[in-house]
Scaffold this active site. Structure first.
Site, PDB file in Angstrom:
ATOM      1  N   ASN A  21       0.821  -1.208   0.000  1.00  0.00           N
ATOM      2  CA  ASN A  21       0.000   0.000   0.000  1.00  0.00           C
ATOM      3  C   ASN A  21       0.856   1.260   0.000  1.00  0.00           C
ATOM      4  O   ASN A  21       0.434   2.299  -0.496  1.00  0.00           O
ATOM      5  CB  ASN A  21      -0.921   0.008   1.215  1.00  0.00           C
ATOM      6  CG  ASN A  21      -2.226  -0.697   0.954  1.00  0.00           C
ATOM      7  OD1 ASN A  21      -3.136  -0.146   0.342  1.00  0.00           O
ATOM      8  ND2 ASN A  21      -2.323  -1.930   1.393  1.00  0.00           N
ATOM      9  N   TYR A  31       6.819 -11.853   4.557  1.00  0.00           N
ATOM     10  CA  TYR A  31       5.625 -11.301   3.903  1.00  0.00           C
ATOM     11  C   TYR A  31       5.234 -12.232   2.767  1.00  0.00           C
ATOM     12  O   TYR A  31       5.831 -12.200   1.693  1.00  0.00           O
ATOM     13  CB  TYR A  31       5.954  -9.896   3.397  1.00  0.00           C
ATOM     14  CG  TYR A  31       4.818  -9.117   2.784  1.00  0.00           C
ATOM     15  CD1 TYR A  31       3.490  -9.506   2.903  1.00  0.00           C
ATOM     16  CD2 TYR A  31       5.104  -7.940   2.079  1.00  0.00           C
ATOM     17  CE1 TYR A  31       2.472  -8.755   2.346  1.00  0.00           C
ATOM     18  CE2 TYR A  31       4.092  -7.178   1.511  1.00  0.00           C
ATOM     19  CZ  TYR A  31       2.772  -7.588   1.648  1.00  0.00           C
ATOM     20  OH  TYR A  31       1.764  -6.843   1.081  1.00  0.00           O
ATOM     21  N   LYS A  87       3.353 -12.305   7.751  1.00  0.00           N
ATOM     22  CA  LYS A  87       2.119 -11.705   7.258  1.00  0.00           C
ATOM     23  C   LYS A  87       1.628 -12.569   6.109  1.00  0.00           C
ATOM     24  O   LYS A  87       2.344 -12.783   5.127  1.00  0.00           O
ATOM     25  CB  LYS A  87       2.335 -10.268   6.791  1.00  0.00           C
ATOM     26  CG  LYS A  87       1.060  -9.633   6.231  1.00  0.00           C
ATOM     27  CD  LYS A  87       1.296  -8.254   5.634  1.00  0.00           C
ATOM     28  CE  LYS A  87      -0.005  -7.699   5.064  1.00  0.00           C
ATOM     29  NZ  LYS A  87       0.181  -6.389   4.377  1.00  0.00           N
ATOM     30  N   ILE A 124      -2.834  -7.425   9.584  1.00  0.00           N
ATOM     31  CA  ILE A 124      -2.254  -6.223   8.980  1.00  0.00           C
ATOM     32  C   ILE A 124      -3.125  -5.909   7.773  1.00  0.00           C
ATOM     33  O   ILE A 124      -3.142  -6.659   6.800  1.00  0.00           O
ATOM     34  CB  ILE A 124      -0.794  -6.441   8.556  1.00  0.00           C
ATOM     35  CG1 ILE A 124       0.066  -6.810   9.769  1.00  0.00           C
ATOM     36  CG2 ILE A 124      -0.226  -5.187   7.885  1.00  0.00           C
ATOM     37  CD1 ILE A 124       1.519  -7.136   9.432  1.00  0.00           C
TER      38      ILE A 124
END
Length: 336
Positions: free
Chosen positions: A60, A156, A185, A236
């Protein structure tokens, strides 16, 4: 596997904790696409005030669109905003993943120097055609980074942003044994994968080997309640850019329900999850340009800014979808 730990847990002044975290957008000015640091810092304080954890330089945050100098400047500005507004103990999780282990290590070192407390690292997707199914090479990449990073590393797992590279629970459990790996994540939306990883890392045997806790964090808030049932640590979520208080309340209510077994609390958590699931899917479909537009339209004008090319701005159709799809969630957020 090496078990090197460049930074002991006791050296961390800002512990990472269970909860909900937001990968902040990086606001760019419409005319120049330069970083709008005033808007960035305003968003940092807004999220911290809502008890939403802070993640910068992720997907993002358009980290791949930023220069190394800009990456460091974003971290410094974030730390400054937190410290000057009384959030001195709020940690910063910063994205430092890039195409090679060498450069990822360098970015992780620079992140620490700029004020980050933890780093989150995505697999190197550019050469997915060469290493995407070569698990030994991917494992070597992460071990090199884990051995050398001066900050604890979160893995991630986001196939959509890593050219399809998707780690299974066996691979993640293996990496979790490294002393410098503190979490994962999972933006693969696999609750079962997260549950298997959590069962391993929350076992008494694992805790005996690892003084630092391990955090399993789904990458979407539309599965927060079922993920918490399955031993996740929180989530998250990019939707936190728009409705942080709502998602924090969902987390608090769900944890209370699961801790006490109170049926009324569970019913309230399910109702909040219904609301968040609706909003989360709308935001996912809207993309980064749509998220930024929604922040400007429904939170504060100028807070979101624009994406950098080639990411598209929110189209007329996306704006209409957001107006309809976020109506309930924004109204609820504004009531809190």
């Amino acid at each position: 596997m090496s078990n090197a730990s460049p930074m002991s847990p006791s050296a961390l002044s800002r512990p990472f904790t269970d909860g909900v975290y937001c990968p902040l957008i990086t606001p760019f000015k419409p005319d120049t696409e330069a970083i709008d640091f005033d808007a960035l810092q305003a968003q940092v304080v807004r999220l911290a005030s809502a008890r939403m954890g802070i993640v910068v330089l992720g997907t993002n945050g358009e980290a791949s669109h930023l220069s190394d100098t800009e990456r460091a400047a974003v971290i410094r500005a974030t730390r400054e905003a937190l410290d000057s507004n009384g959030f001195t103990q709020t940690p910063i999780l910063a994205g430092t993943g890039t195409g090679s282990a060498k450069e990822t290590i360098r970015l992780s070192i620079e992140a620490r120097e700029a004020g980050a407390d933890y780093v989150i690292i995505i697999p190197p997707g550019y050469f997915s055609f060469a290493v995407g199914r070569d698990l030994p090479s991917l494992k070597k990449f992460f071990i090199q980074v884990l051995d050398a990073s001066p900050l604890p590393v979160m893995i991630y797992n986001f196939p959509g942003a890593a050219s399809g590279i998707d780690f299974d629970s066996d691979f993640l459990i293996d990496l979790a044994e490294h002393q410098n790996c503190f979490g994962a994540k999972l933006t693969c939306a696999s609750v079962g994968k997260g549950q298997r990883l959590a069962l391993h890392t929350q076992s008494e045997a694992y805790k005996a080997r690892h003084p630092r806790p391990f955090f399993v964090m789904p990458g979407f808030s539309d599965i927060l309640l079922p993920a918490l049932v399955s031993h996740a640590s929180g989530c998250i979520t990019g939707t936190g850019n728009i409705i942080p208080k709502t998602i924090v309340k969902l987390y608090d209510t769900a944890v209370s329900a699961l801790t006490t077994g109170d049926a009324a609390q569970l019913a309230a958590a399910r109702a909040l999850q219904d609301l968040v699931a609706e909003a989360d899917w709308v935001v996912v479909k809207a993309g980064i340009g749509g998220t930024k537009y929604a922040m400007d339209a429904y939170v504060q004008e100028g807070l979101g800014g624009v994406p950098r090319a080639p990411l598209p701005h929110a189209s007329t159709a996306i704006r209409a979808m957001l107006a309809t799809g976020l109506k309930r969630a924004v109204a609820y957020e504004n009531s809190l």
